[in-house]
Enzyme design. Structure first.
Site, PDB file in Angstrom:
ATOM      1  N   THR A  62      27.195  39.040  39.647  1.00 37.04           N
ATOM      2  CA  THR A  62      27.144  38.092  39.459  1.00 37.04           C
ATOM      3  C   THR A  62      27.308  37.488  38.272  1.00 37.04           C
ATOM      4  OG1 THR A  62      26.526  35.829  40.166  1.00 37.04           O
ATOM      5  CG2 THR A  62      24.289  37.186  40.259  1.00 37.04           C
ATOM      6  N   LYS A  66      30.596  40.005  35.152  1.00 38.28           N
ATOM      7  CA  LYS A  66      32.205  39.213  36.225  1.00 38.28           C
ATOM      8  C   LYS A  66      33.207  40.197  35.311  1.00 38.28           C
ATOM      9  CE  LYS A  66      30.649  36.640  39.891  1.00 38.28           C
ATOM     10  NZ  LYS A  66      31.338  35.649  40.809  1.00 38.28           N
ATOM     11  N   GLU A  78      43.722  45.975  42.388  1.00 37.97           N
ATOM     12  CA  GLU A  78      44.447  45.727  42.129  1.00 37.97           C
ATOM     13  C   GLU A  78      43.737  43.418  41.367  1.00 37.97           C
ATOM     14  OE1 GLU A  78      48.707  46.858  43.313  1.00 37.97           O
ATOM     15  OE2 GLU A  78      49.228  44.992  42.292  1.00 37.97           O
ATOM     16  N   ASP A 102      35.855  37.262  46.108  1.00 34.78           N
ATOM     17  CA  ASP A 102      35.288  35.685  45.711  1.00 34.78           C
ATOM     18  C   ASP A 102      36.450  35.072  46.083  1.00 34.78           C
ATOM     19  OD1 ASP A 102      32.903  35.432  44.795  1.00 34.78           O
ATOM     20  OD2 ASP A 102      33.292  36.134  42.642  1.00 34.78           O
ATOM     21  N   GLY A 126      36.549  22.901  35.442  1.00 37.74           N
ATOM     22  CA  GLY A 126      36.386  23.642  35.142  1.00 37.74           C
ATOM     23  C   GLY A 126      36.768  25.247  34.524  1.00 37.74           C
ATOM     24  N   ARG A 151      36.663  20.952  29.607  1.00 34.19           N
ATOM     25  CA  ARG A 151      35.458  20.716  28.275  1.00 34.19           C
ATOM     26  C   ARG A 151      35.867  20.934  27.127  1.00 34.19           C
ATOM     27  NH1 ARG A 151      28.950  21.223  28.170  1.00 34.19           N
ATOM     28  NH2 ARG A 151      30.518  23.329  27.967  1.00 34.19           N
ATOM     29  N   ILE A 210      31.878  24.394  43.912  1.00 30.48           N
ATOM     30  CA  ILE A 210      30.962  25.698  44.766  1.00 30.48           C
ATOM     31  C   ILE A 210      30.127  25.409  44.311  1.00 30.48           C
ATOM     32  CG2 ILE A 210      33.277  27.373  44.333  1.00 30.48           C
ATOM     33  CD1 ILE A 210      32.154  27.839  41.569  1.00 30.48           C
ATOM     34  N   TYR A 212      26.368  25.471  44.680  1.00 29.88           N
ATOM     35  CA  TYR A 212      24.995  25.085  46.549  1.00 29.88           C
ATOM     36  C   TYR A 212      23.372  25.031  46.121  1.00 29.88           C
ATOM     37  CZ  TYR A 212      24.096  29.959  45.050  1.00 29.88           C
ATOM     38  OH  TYR A 212      24.331  31.478  45.091  1.00 29.88           O
TER      39      TYR A 212
END
Ligand code: ATR
Length: 266
Positions: A62, A66, A78, A102, A126, A151, A210, A212
């Protein structure tokens, strides 16, 4: 002998992956245990060597590793290469192989609600690490138009280049419209604010976040009046389901995993 699994990240103390995977191990009677390992950026290389040295069965990856973890793996499948991010490592007899589950989590979160992405106009907020898997999933779902607003515009441009989507400056949020809006920034996590107003959310039919923690972010609270909403635990759950299959070769008890996740965020 117990097989060891875990999550590596920083921060990692808030991670819900340990309760999710441990409850599934227990339910299936597997001799396996899943922990949380806080790994600082500068220690990533030695942490990966540690996976080999300790013969850890597999790990979840995480924030913020990543993307950077790529360099230290023996092989990356792949799809994870295309996404440019690894969220799962499997230790196959000492060979470390990177995967990404994910994007499957995102697809399943839509599928279970009966929402098709096909031919839809999708706006994604994002352009960080998490956004890459979301964009890949939305493309795989055959959306018609995909817009990325970020941003820092350069990062939206980079994503647009990598995936063939349309970059827009953050200021264009006021003009955003479409069928589906997906929130992948860390704004709701840090500040309890929504990056978009209700006026804008009105123009969409489906809103997914996404983030939580909290489960009902300000973004989802505002969207709820006008849109069907998809909370951040749906993606977490289903990426975890696919991850569990990679870890063990078995199908996990999905309902139990779902139950423990929602109990944790209550
Ligand atoms: P993750 O792996 O969770 O995506 P990240 O790579 O740090 O984490 O990305 C965080 C995302 O949230 C980025 O898109 C970031 O925008 P920038 O690229 O401009 O940094 C976005 N973000 C965080 N705080 C924000 C804020 N206050 N306003 C707008 N966007 C913000």
């Amino acid at each position: 002998m117990y097989k060891v699994f875990g999550v590596i990240g920083d921060p990692v103390s808030h991670s819900l992956s340990p309760v999710m995977h441990n409850s599934a191990f227990r339910e299936l009677g597997l001799k396996a245990v899943y922990g949380a390992f806080q790994v600082k950026k500068e220690n990533l290389k030695s942490a990966v060597e540690g996976i080999r040295a300790l013969n850890i069965g597999g790990v979840s990856v995480t924030i913020p590793h990543k993307e950077s973890i790529f360099h230290f793996l023996d092989e990356v499948d792949e799809v994870a290469q295309k996404i440019g991010a690894v969220n799962t490592i499997i230790n196959k007899e000492g060979k470390l192989i990177g995967y990404n589950t994910d994007w499957l989590g995102v697809l399943k979160a839509f599928e279970e609600k009966g929402v098709s992405l096909k031919e839809k106009r999708v706006v994604i907020l994002g352009a960080g690490g998490a956004s890459r898997a979301v964009v890949f999933a939305v493309k795989a779902g055959l959306a018609k138009e995909i817009y990325i607003l970020n941003r820092t515009f350069e990062k939206a441009l980079k994503l647009a280049e990598d995936f063939g989507v349309i970059p827009l400056p953050w200021e264009d949020l006021n003009k955003a419209e479409g069928d589906i809006i997906i929130q992948t920034t860390s704004i709701g996590l840090k500040s309890q604010e929504s990056p978009v107003s209700q006026e804008i959310l009105k123009r969409f039919k489906i809103a997914m976040d996404i983030v939580y923690l909290p489960l009902h972010t300000q973004f989802l609270k505002l969207a709820k009046e006008y849109c069907q909403i998809i909370d951040g635990l749906r993606m977490l759950l289903y990426q975890g389901v696919e991850q569990f299959k990679l870890f063990t070769g078995m199908s996990p008890p999905v309902k139990l995993m779902e139950k423990v996740l929602y109990e944790e965020v209550k």
